[in-house]
Design a protein around this motif. Structure first.
Motif, PDB file in Angstrom:
ATOM      1  N   ARG A 164       1.075  -1.033  -0.026  1.00 35.99           N
ATOM      2  CA  ARG A 164       0.030  -0.033  -0.082  1.00 35.99           C
ATOM      3  C   ARG A 164       0.940   1.304   0.114  1.00 35.99           C
ATOM      4  NH1 ARG A 164      -3.263  -3.211   3.522  1.00 35.99           N
ATOM      5  NH2 ARG A 164      -2.247  -2.431   5.508  1.00 35.99           N
ATOM      6  N   PHE A 165       1.939   1.096   0.723  1.00 35.42           N
ATOM      7  CA  PHE A 165       2.890   2.311   0.709  1.00 35.42           C
ATOM      8  C   PHE A 165       3.418   2.578  -0.562  1.00 35.42           C
ATOM      9  CE2 PHE A 165       7.201   4.054   0.983  1.00 35.42           C
ATOM     10  CZ  PHE A 165       6.769   5.112   1.699  1.00 35.42           C
ATOM     11  N   VAL A 166       4.053   1.522  -1.246  1.00 37.59           N
ATOM     12  CA  VAL A 166       4.559   1.709  -2.637  1.00 37.59           C
ATOM     13  C   VAL A 166       3.372   2.153  -3.514  1.00 37.59           C
ATOM     14  CG1 VAL A 166       5.319   0.449  -4.593  1.00 37.59           C
ATOM     15  CG2 VAL A 166       6.323  -0.150  -2.103  1.00 37.59           C
ATOM     16  N   ALA A 167       2.119   1.520  -3.414  1.00 38.17           N
ATOM     17  CA  ALA A 167       1.237   2.035  -4.362  1.00 38.17           C
ATOM     18  C   ALA A 167       0.968   3.681  -4.015  1.00 38.17           C
ATOM     19  CB  ALA A 167      -0.002   1.381  -4.054  1.00 38.17           C
ATOM     20  N   ASP A 168       0.991   3.998  -2.804  1.00 40.09           N
ATOM     21  CA  ASP A 168       0.694   5.551  -2.764  1.00 40.09           C
ATOM     22  C   ASP A 168       1.850   6.387  -3.276  1.00 40.09           C
ATOM     23  OD1 ASP A 168      -1.534   4.812  -1.424  1.00 40.09           O
ATOM     24  OD2 ASP A 168      -0.665   5.216   0.758  1.00 40.09           O
ATOM     25  N   GLN A 169       2.795   5.885  -3.677  1.00 40.51           N
ATOM     26  CA  GLN A 169       3.928   6.853  -4.099  1.00 40.51           C
ATOM     27  C   GLN A 169       3.779   6.843  -5.678  1.00 40.51           C
ATOM     28  OE1 GLN A 169       5.416   8.030  -1.560  1.00 40.51           O
ATOM     29  NE2 GLN A 169       4.184   6.345  -0.651  1.00 40.51           N
ATOM     30  N   VAL A 170       3.041   6.287  -6.254  1.00 45.20           N
ATOM     31  CA  VAL A 170       2.799   6.253  -7.869  1.00 45.20           C
ATOM     32  C   VAL A 170       1.665   7.214  -8.211  1.00 45.20           C
ATOM     33  CG1 VAL A 170       1.913   4.980 -10.008  1.00 45.20           C
ATOM     34  CG2 VAL A 170       3.492   3.772  -7.796  1.00 45.20           C
ATOM     35  N   ALA A 171       1.998   7.867  -9.050  1.00 47.15           N
ATOM     36  CA  ALA A 171       0.676   8.953  -9.633  1.00 47.15           C
ATOM     37  C   ALA A 171      -0.499   8.142  -9.968  1.00 47.15           C
ATOM     38  CB  ALA A 171       1.315   9.777 -10.969  1.00 47.15           C
ATOM     39  N   PRO A 172      -1.768   8.725  -9.396  1.00 48.05           N
ATOM     40  CA  PRO A 172      -3.204   8.131  -9.781  1.00 48.05           C
ATOM     41  C   PRO A 172      -3.255   7.732 -11.159  1.00 48.05           C
ATOM     42  CG  PRO A 172      -3.222  10.289  -8.013  1.00 48.05           C
ATOM     43  CD  PRO A 172      -1.824  10.210  -8.651  1.00 48.05           C
ATOM     44  N   ASP A 173      -2.768   8.451 -12.291  1.00 45.44           N
ATOM     45  CA  ASP A 173      -2.889   8.271 -13.461  1.00 45.44           C
ATOM     46  C   ASP A 173      -2.292   6.976 -13.937  1.00 45.44           C
ATOM     47  OD1 ASP A 173      -0.813   9.540 -13.694  1.00 45.44           O
ATOM     48  OD2 ASP A 173      -1.235  11.212 -14.893  1.00 45.44           O
ATOM     49  N   GLY A 176       3.568   7.218 -13.393  1.00 44.52           N
ATOM     50  CA  GLY A 176       4.867   6.880 -12.850  1.00 44.52           C
ATOM     51  C   GLY A 176       4.794   7.421 -11.329  1.00 44.52           C
ATOM     52  N   ARG A 177       6.051   7.259 -10.909  1.00 42.64           N
ATOM     53  CA  ARG A 177       6.134   7.538  -9.253  1.00 42.64           C
ATOM     54  C   ARG A 177       6.076   9.158  -9.017  1.00 42.64           C
ATOM     55  NH1 ARG A 177      12.572   6.368  -8.650  1.00 42.64           N
ATOM     56  NH2 ARG A 177      13.393   8.011  -9.822  1.00 42.64           N
ATOM     57  N   ARG A 178       5.614   9.578  -8.092  1.00 45.49           N
ATOM     58  CA  ARG A 178       5.331  10.992  -7.503  1.00 45.49           C
ATOM     59  C   ARG A 178       7.100  11.551  -7.205  1.00 45.49           C
ATOM     60  NH1 ARG A 178       0.214  10.051  -4.011  1.00 45.49           N
ATOM     61  NH2 ARG A 178      -1.251  10.774  -5.570  1.00 45.49           N
ATOM     62  N   ARG A 179       7.869  10.797  -6.298  1.00 46.42           N
ATOM     63  CA  ARG A 179       8.993  10.975  -5.896  1.00 46.42           C
ATOM     64  C   ARG A 179       9.582   9.717  -5.285  1.00 46.42           C
ATOM     65  NH1 ARG A 179       8.037  14.021  -0.146  1.00 46.42           N
ATOM     66  NH2 ARG A 179      10.023  13.272   0.763  1.00 46.42           N
ATOM     67  N   PRO A 180      10.889   9.700  -5.488  1.00 46.87           N
ATOM     68  CA  PRO A 180      11.475   8.468  -5.214  1.00 46.87           C
ATOM     69  C   PRO A 180      11.282   7.993  -3.636  1.00 46.87           C
ATOM     70  CG  PRO A 180      13.305   9.985  -5.289  1.00 46.87           C
ATOM     71  CD  PRO A 180      12.136  10.550  -5.899  1.00 46.87           C
ATOM     72  N   PHE A 181      11.204   6.876  -3.170  1.00 46.67           N
ATOM     73  CA  PHE A 181      11.098   6.398  -2.063  1.00 46.67           C
ATOM     74  C   PHE A 181      12.179   5.541  -1.397  1.00 46.67           C
ATOM     75  CE2 PHE A 181       8.398   3.539  -4.428  1.00 46.67           C
ATOM     76  CZ  PHE A 181       8.940   2.332  -3.905  1.00 46.67           C
ATOM     77  N   PHE A 182      12.409   5.668  -0.202  1.00 50.76           N
ATOM     78  CA  PHE A 182      12.968   4.622   0.809  1.00 50.76           C
ATOM     79  C   PHE A 182      12.039   4.063   1.809  1.00 50.76           C
ATOM     80  CE2 PHE A 182      15.521   3.779   4.631  1.00 50.76           C
ATOM     81  CZ  PHE A 182      15.962   2.548   4.205  1.00 50.76           C
ATOM     82  N   ASP A 251       5.840  -8.812  -7.277  1.00 52.10           N
ATOM     83  CA  ASP A 251       4.527  -8.833  -8.020  1.00 52.10           C
ATOM     84  C   ASP A 251       4.168  -7.347  -8.173  1.00 52.10           C
ATOM     85  OD1 ASP A 251       5.072 -11.625  -8.747  1.00 52.10           O
ATOM     86  OD2 ASP A 251       3.322 -12.254  -7.409  1.00 52.10           O
ATOM     87  N   ALA A 252       3.915  -6.762  -6.967  1.00 53.81           N
ATOM     88  CA  ALA A 252       3.207  -5.492  -6.981  1.00 53.81           C
ATOM     89  C   ALA A 252       4.129  -4.606  -7.526  1.00 53.81           C
ATOM     90  CB  ALA A 252       3.086  -5.182  -5.506  1.00 53.81           C
ATOM     91  N   LEU A 253       5.422  -4.694  -7.452  1.00 54.25           N
ATOM     92  CA  LEU A 253       6.553  -3.577  -8.194  1.00 54.25           C
ATOM     93  C   LEU A 253       6.500  -3.823  -9.581  1.00 54.25           C
ATOM     94  CD1 LEU A 253       9.422  -3.969  -5.529  1.00 54.25           C
ATOM     95  CD2 LEU A 253       8.177  -2.098  -5.810  1.00 54.25           C
ATOM     96  N   ARG A 254       6.270  -5.039 -10.131  1.00 55.96           N
ATOM     97  CA  ARG A 254       6.174  -5.362 -11.340  1.00 55.96           C
ATOM     98  C   ARG A 254       4.867  -4.850 -12.020  1.00 55.96           C
ATOM     99  NH1 ARG A 254       7.075 -10.282 -11.228  1.00 55.96           N
ATOM    100  NH2 ARG A 254       9.288 -10.194 -11.769  1.00 55.96           N
ATOM    101  N   SER A 255       3.750  -5.016 -11.412  1.00 53.73           N
ATOM    102  CA  SER A 255       2.478  -4.526 -11.936  1.00 53.73           C
ATOM    103  C   SER A 255       2.296  -2.845 -11.807  1.00 53.73           C
ATOM    104  CB  SER A 255       1.423  -4.981 -10.980  1.00 53.73           C
ATOM    105  OG  SER A 255       1.286  -4.240  -9.839  1.00 53.73           O
ATOM    106  N   MET A 256       3.202  -2.165 -10.879  1.00 50.60           N
ATOM    107  CA  MET A 256       3.179  -0.806 -10.984  1.00 50.60           C
ATOM    108  C   MET A 256       4.257  -0.184 -11.812  1.00 50.60           C
ATOM    109  SD  MET A 256       2.116  -0.016  -7.086  1.00 50.60           S
ATOM    110  CE  MET A 256       3.001  -1.425  -6.227  1.00 50.60           C
ATOM    111  N   GLY A 257       5.055  -1.048 -12.368  1.00 54.93           N
ATOM    112  CA  GLY A 257       6.100  -0.551 -13.594  1.00 54.93           C
ATOM    113  C   GLY A 257       7.303   0.146 -12.837  1.00 54.93           C
ATOM    114  N   LEU A 258       7.531  -0.328 -11.527  1.00 59.35           N
ATOM    115  CA  LEU A 258       8.729  -0.052 -10.547  1.00 59.35           C
ATOM    116  C   LEU A 258       9.594  -1.081 -10.420  1.00 59.35           C
ATOM    117  CD1 LEU A 258       6.591   1.464  -7.591  1.00 59.35           C
ATOM    118  CD2 LEU A 258       7.683   2.873  -9.726  1.00 59.35           C
ATOM    119  N   LEU A 259       9.601  -2.239 -11.140  1.00 61.51           N
ATOM    120  CA  LEU A 259      10.550  -3.309 -10.840  1.00 61.51           C
ATOM    121  C   LEU A 259      12.043  -2.785 -11.277  1.00 61.51           C
ATOM    122  CD1 LEU A 259      10.785  -6.231  -9.794  1.00 61.51           C
ATOM    123  CD2 LEU A 259      10.385  -6.893 -11.901  1.00 61.51           C
ATOM    124  N   ASP A 260      12.053  -2.211 -12.601  1.00 63.46           N
ATOM    125  CA  ASP A 260      13.424  -1.946 -13.046  1.00 63.46           C
ATOM    126  C   ASP A 260      13.901  -0.673 -12.305  1.00 63.46           C
ATOM    127  OD1 ASP A 260      13.303  -4.338 -14.678  1.00 63.46           O
ATOM    128  OD2 ASP A 260      12.288  -2.959 -16.177  1.00 63.46           O
TER     129      ASP A 260
END
Length: 473
Positions: A164-173, A176-182, A251-260
Motif C-alpha cells: 500500500r505504501f508503494v502504491a501511494d507513491q505512484v501517480a493516480p493516473d 509513474g512515481r511521484r518522487r523516489p521513496f525509501f 509482483d506489486a512492483l512489477r504491476s506498478m512499473g517499478l521493478l526496474d
C-alpha cells in the motif's frame, strides 16, 4: 524538497533468520524460492554477517552504518540517540519519501514518539512488535500514535502495508512515481513469540516442515539440549510464508512499473542457535547466531552474481546510498561493496568484526576460514559496552569444521593461527573506536600429535601409490 532522479530503495528485514534456511545456501526444503530467484538474478552475498547478534544493536547498525558501541546501542534497552544519522535522514535530504513498517526496537516507549523514529516520515510500526501482536493480531501505531490493527497473518499484514505504501507513491493516473521513496519493512518472523516461547506459523505450515530437516549443528547439539526439535517446524513454516510475501512484493512492483527502478535488499538482524550454545537463541559468536541471508536486486545489483568475500550488514547502509547515487558519510564504519561487484579483486577486508553483548562481553573476527573469539571475564555483560582485558575463548577452523563443533582455542598446534588472528582482532577493535585491549591466550589444551596447521599440507597434490597416498610437490 527537490525532485531527484534516483532509484527507489526497499529493505526487507527479517528477525532471527539463519542463512542456511535459503535454497541458495543449500537448504533442501524449497523454503525460499523468491529469495533464491532474487539472489540468482541480482547479487547474492554468500558470506554475510551481523555486527552484533541481538536485536537492538543490529538494528542500530543497519540504520546508521556504525558499530553498536559507536552508536551507544550496544545491547537491548538503549534507545537510538536523537543525534544519530540514519538511512532515513540521508535519503530525505536527497528528496526521498521515507517510510518505516514493522518492528523498530530502538526506543523505550510504546508507541514510539516522533523524536525516536530515526527521521522516518511515514510510520506504521511498534517498538516491540512481539508484545503488541501475535501471529493473527498485528497491532502497530501510525504517525499520530494511534493503534492500527492489520488483518491477516502477521508477515502478510506487514507486506500488505508495504505494498500500500508503494502504491501511494505512484501517480493516480499510472504515469509513474511521484518522487523516489525509501521504505524499510521490518518483519518479526521468524522470531519466536516471546510470552509463550513458540514459533507460530500459519495454519498447516509447521506440520509441513516438522521433522524433515535440521542443520548439522542443531542435529549434533540438540542431542544435549536446546529447542530445535520442538520448534523447527514452526520456524521454517514462518520463513516459507515470509518468502511468499516477498514474492507478492515483487509482483506489486512489477504491476506498478517499478521493478526496474527499485533496489530491493533482503537480510536479517541475526540468526538462531535454538538454545544450543547458551540459554537464549542468539548472543553467541557462532555462525548460527551471526550469519544471515543477504541478497539485492535492482539498479546496480541485477546480474551481479555471487559475492564471495565476507561482508557485514554494517556495510549495507553505505552500499544502498552508493547504489542510489548519494554520498556515503565519512563517519560510517561500513563501506560500500559495490566496487567488489565491478572488480572482485578490489581492496576489501579479509574479515568481518563482531561485537557480542548481554550473554557476555565478547569480540570476534570471522574470515572465510577462521573464527576467533575472545571474552572479557571482568566485564558485566549488561552494564559494560567494552573492556580492556579479554581472554581467548574460541577458535574454529571453518574449512574443516563449518558447524563449529571443535574448539581449537589453546591447542599448541594452532598457536600461530591464534596469534595472527589476535593481532587482526585488536586492529579491528581499534578501528571501531574501542580502547586498546589486552588479549590473553587461552590456557594450553593437550591435543593429539595429529593436530597441526601446515600450509604445505593444504596446497599439496596427492597421487595414489602402491603403499597408500603420498604427496607430490
Amino acid at each position: 524538497m527537490p525532485q531527484v532522479d534516483h532509484p527507489n530503495v526497499i529493505v526487507v528485514f527479517t528477525d532471527q533468520q539463519r542463512w542456511d534456511t535459503t535454497g541458495v545456501h543449500g537448504n533442501p526444503l524449497d523454503l525460499t524460492p523468491n529469495f533464491d530467484t532474487m539472489a540468482r538474478l541480482g547479487t547474492h552475498v554468500l558470506q554475510a554477517f551481523t555486527p552484533q547478534p541481538v536485536c537492538a544493536p543490529a538494528r542500530a547498525a543497519i540504520q546508521t552504518g556504525r558499530y553498536p558501541t559507536r552508536t551507544g546501542v550496544y545491547r537491548n534497552g538503549i534507545p537510538l540517540p536523537h543525534d544519530a544519522r540514519t538511512l532515513a535522514h540521508h535519503f530525505r535530504v536527497a528528496g526521498y519519501r521515507t517510510g518505516y513498517i514493522g518492528k523498530w526496537h530502538l526506543s523505550l516507549s510504546e508507541p514510539v514518539p516522533p523524536e525516536d523514529r530515526g527521521g522516518y516520515e511515514f510510520w506504521l510500526a511498534a517498538n516491540l512488535l512481539e508484545f503488541t501482536s501475535d501471529a493473527y493480531r498485528t497491532v502497530v501505531f501510525d504517525e499520530s500514535g494511534a493503534p492500527v490493527l492489520l488483518p491477516g497473518y502477521r508477515s502478510d499484514a506487514l507486506f500488505d502495508a508495504a505494498i500500500r505504501f508503494v502504491a501511494d507513491q505512484v501517480a493516480p493516473d499510472g504515469s509513474g512515481r511521484r518522487r523516489p521513496f525509501f521504505l524499510f519493512v521490518s518483519l518479526l518472523e521468524p522470531h519466536h513469540q516471546n510470552e509463550v516461547d513458540t514459533y507460530p506459523a500459519p495454519d498447516g505450515y509447521a506440520e509441513r516442515y516438522q521433522g524433515r530437516w535440521l542443520p548439522p549443528d542443531l542435529a549434533e547439539l540438540s542431542a544435549h539440549g536446546g529447542t530445535a526439535h520442538r520448534h523447527i517446524g514452526g520456524y521454517l513454516g514462518q520463513i516459507r510464508r515470509v518468502d511468499e510475501g516477498l514474492g507478492r512484493l515483487f509482483d506489486a512492483l512489477r504491476s506498478m512499473g517499478l521493478l526496474d527502478d527499485t533496489i530491493v535488499a533482503f537480510t536479517s538482524d541475526h540468526g538462531s542457535h535454538f538454545k544450543t550454545r547458551n540459554s537464549e537463541y542468539k548472543r553467541s559468536c557462532h555462525d548460527a547466531s551471526i550469519r544471515v541471508p543477504l541478497a539485492l536486486r535492482g539498479p546496480g545489483f541485477d546480474g551481479g552474481g555471487t559475492l564471495t568475500r565476507p561482508v557485514s550488514t554494517v556495510d549495507l547502509p553505505p552500499t544502498l546510498l552508493d547504489a542510489a547515487g548519494l554520498d556515503v558519510p565519512e563517519d560510517m564504519d561500513g563501506r560500500s561493496f559495490l566496487p567488489l561487484l565491478r572488480d572482485p579483486s578490489a581492496a576489501w577486508p579479509d574479515e568481518v568484526f563482531i561485537q557480542v553483548s548481554e550473554s557476555e562481553v565478547g569480540r570476534a573476527i570471522r574470515t572465510s576460514r577462521w573464527k576467533y573469539y575472545v571474552t572479557a571475564p571482568d566485564a558485566h555483560p549488561w552494564d559494560d559496552a567494552n573492556a580492556t582485558r579479554y581472554v581467548e575463548t574460541a577458535l574454529y577452523d571453518l574449512a574443516n569444521d563449518p558447524y563449529e563443533l571443535v574448539n581449537l582455542a589453546g591447542m599448541p598446534s594452532h598457536r600461530n593461527v591464534a596469534e595472527e588472528l589476535r593481532a587482526r582482532l585488536v586492529a579491528r577493535m581499534r578501528e571501531a573506536g574501542e580502547p586498546e585491549p589486552v588479549i590473553e591466550p587461552a590456557p594450553e589444551v593437550p591435543t593429539s600429535r595429529q593436530r597441526r596447521v601446515d600450509p604445505t599440507v593444504h596446497t599439496a597434490r596427492w597421487t595414489p601409490t602402491r603403499f597408500g597416498h603420498q604427496p607430490r610437490a
